[in-house]
Design a protein around this motif. Sequence first.
Motif: not given
Length: 245
Positions: A180-182, A184-187, A190
């Motif tokens: 979930t954190f990954i 939120a940072i990358f689409n 990417t």
Amino acid sequence: LIHFYKRPSWRTPSPSQCPGCRQSSVVLEHLTAGCVDCRKDQWHSAPPTTHTCIMSLRNILNWSDPALSGLIFGSGLVFLLSLSHFSLLSVVAYFALTLLLFGVVCKLYVHLMGTLKKPCTDPLAKIETIDLAISGENVDSMLSSIVEALNTSVVQLKGLCLVQNYVDSAKFAAALYIATFIGAIFNTLTLLTITWVGMFVVPTVYEKNQTKVDEVLGQVKTQYEAINQKVAAMMPAKATTTEKK
């Protein structure tokens, strides 16, 4: 890909197929390695095996042929970066148009050199000899592998969701939480770009620093197994029917 199946290994060459090999006394070396003359027409003899495809892919990722690896890496990277600015249809159309123009330029170059009576080699000659036909046996084998992998994944996912093993389910939950954190940072695009770059960078870095990397990975694996054993000792291995009720 021009040289993707350049070194097939599904057919054992015969020493009598070329003069250089007939004069060689090292028959075992010829049978294991072969020569260029004996391998000219091997593509049409039999379809490539899975082992051949894996070895060819490994050679590409390890930059055994820098020109081929650079062409594949650059094309894939440009394709992924283009998707961030244009639609998929536009990118595919531009790439197809580029390939078409490249073929036209190569043919014009060959005709021009022929008109000027200068020696030249057709850049598309190797591509024209590649047989792109897909045999039914390869399709059946691939489908069988995919179905088997899907069945295995479904069974494992079922066990994780039904908490048949507390430790494995806890690991799965932690992995989803980190995801979930990954996310939120990358689409997704990417992540695909990073994965594509890593596929061509990591194998080369690992080969150059294999000893150090193996040592560090061994230490991490030892610590992970120690922590895993401690956590497993604190939890029951399986959820019994009584506990579920």
